[in-house]
Design an enzyme around this catalytic site. Structure first.
Site, PDB file in Angstrom:
ATOM      1  N   ARG A 127       0.830  -1.215   0.000  1.00 50.89           N
ATOM      2  CA  ARG A 127       0.000   0.000   0.000  1.00 50.89           C
ATOM      3  C   ARG A 127       0.864   1.264   0.000  1.00 50.89           C
ATOM      4  NH1 ARG A 127      -4.811   0.672   4.184  1.00 50.89           N
ATOM      5  NH2 ARG A 127      -3.209   0.487   5.786  1.00 50.89           N
ATOM      6  N   ARG A 171      -0.660  -5.205  14.092  1.00 51.83           N
ATOM      7  CA  ARG A 171      -2.039  -4.765  13.812  1.00 51.83           C
ATOM      8  C   ARG A 171      -2.955  -5.956  13.576  1.00 51.83           C
ATOM      9  NH1 ARG A 171      -1.250  -1.172   8.903  1.00 51.83           N
ATOM     10  NH2 ARG A 171      -3.462  -0.742   9.009  1.00 51.83           N
TER      11      ARG A 171
END
Ligand code: AMP
Length: 218
Positions: A127, A171
């Site tokens: 990303r 995460r």
């Protein structure tokens, strides 16, 4: 239409929310974007949250709940909203319910973007984001026209600090421990619709839109 997008980091919630915003005009409320914007503007509460954000840990429930409630109060939320990246804990889900009750609003649907762990990893690690307008790109799946600059505003694209490999693992662990339980929470409230998200952006978007049409929610 009042919608929650649920799913792990990297499932494509932000991308799908953006497409839905453009097509149906609903307000896109991303707590991650609100926090990053507040941080850039030097907001003291966001500054306190910066350490957790950089490390991929969750910001306190009180902080995100108050940010979301004040955003939902604004007039542009009246025509429908999409919550992206919120709620992430059961305390947030309960706080949201209380806030919506106070505001005389409700949730119409929780769309769970279900995606495999390897796909999530490749999406997060590839990303790239625009630090100016928050547009999202991907080095393979959604490259910007010249590979380096944002198609919308021309700013140089960056990799988010929390998209570094070690932080991504943290995460995902936090998602498994604290957020995944919300799938059952919303299923038991008969609000949950599960959709396989391991596929191209446009075909996923079309399937989501047809779910809304079938249920006469759009
Ligand atoms: P995101 O862009 O949704 O991945 O969010 C980026 C970071 O902002 C997260 O890793 C958290 O540190 C923080 N954050 C965003 N939304 C929440 C939330 N609902 N609860 C707690 N922290 C959040």
């Amino acid at each position: 239409m009042n919608l929650i997008l649920l799913g792990p980091p990297g499932a494509g919630k932000g991308t799908q929310a953006d497409l839905l915003r453009k097509r149906f005009g609903w307000l896109h409320i991303s707590t991650g974007d609100i926090l990053r914007r507040a941080l850039r503007m030097g907001n003291p509460i966001a500054r306190q949250a910066q350490t957790q954000m950089d490390r991929g840990e969750l910001v306190s429930d009180e902080v995100v709940l108050s940010l979301v409630e004040s955003r939902l109060k604004e007039p542009d939320a009246a025509g429908g909203y999409i919550l992206d990246g919120f709620p992430r804990t059961s305390a947030q889900a309960q706080g949201l319910e209380a806030a919506l009750h106070r505001l005389g609003k409700q949730i119409d649907m929780v769309l769970y973007l279900d995606i495999s762990a390897p796909m999530v990893l490749s999406r997060l690690l590839g990303r790239r984001v625009c630090p100016n307008c928050e547009a999202n790109f991907h080095v393979v799946n959604r490259p910007s026209v010249d590979d380096k600059r944002c198609d919308r505003c021309g700013t140089l694209l960056v990799q988010r600090d929390d998209d570094q490999p070690e932080t991504v693992q943290r995460r995902l662990k936090i998602y498994n421990e604290q957020t995944e339980g919300l799938i059952d929470y919303y299923r038991s409230r008969e609000l949950l619709i599960r959709i396989i998200a391991d596929r191209p952006i446009d075909s996923l978007h079309e399937d989501i839109a047809s779910i809304f049409h079938q249920r006469k929610l759009a």
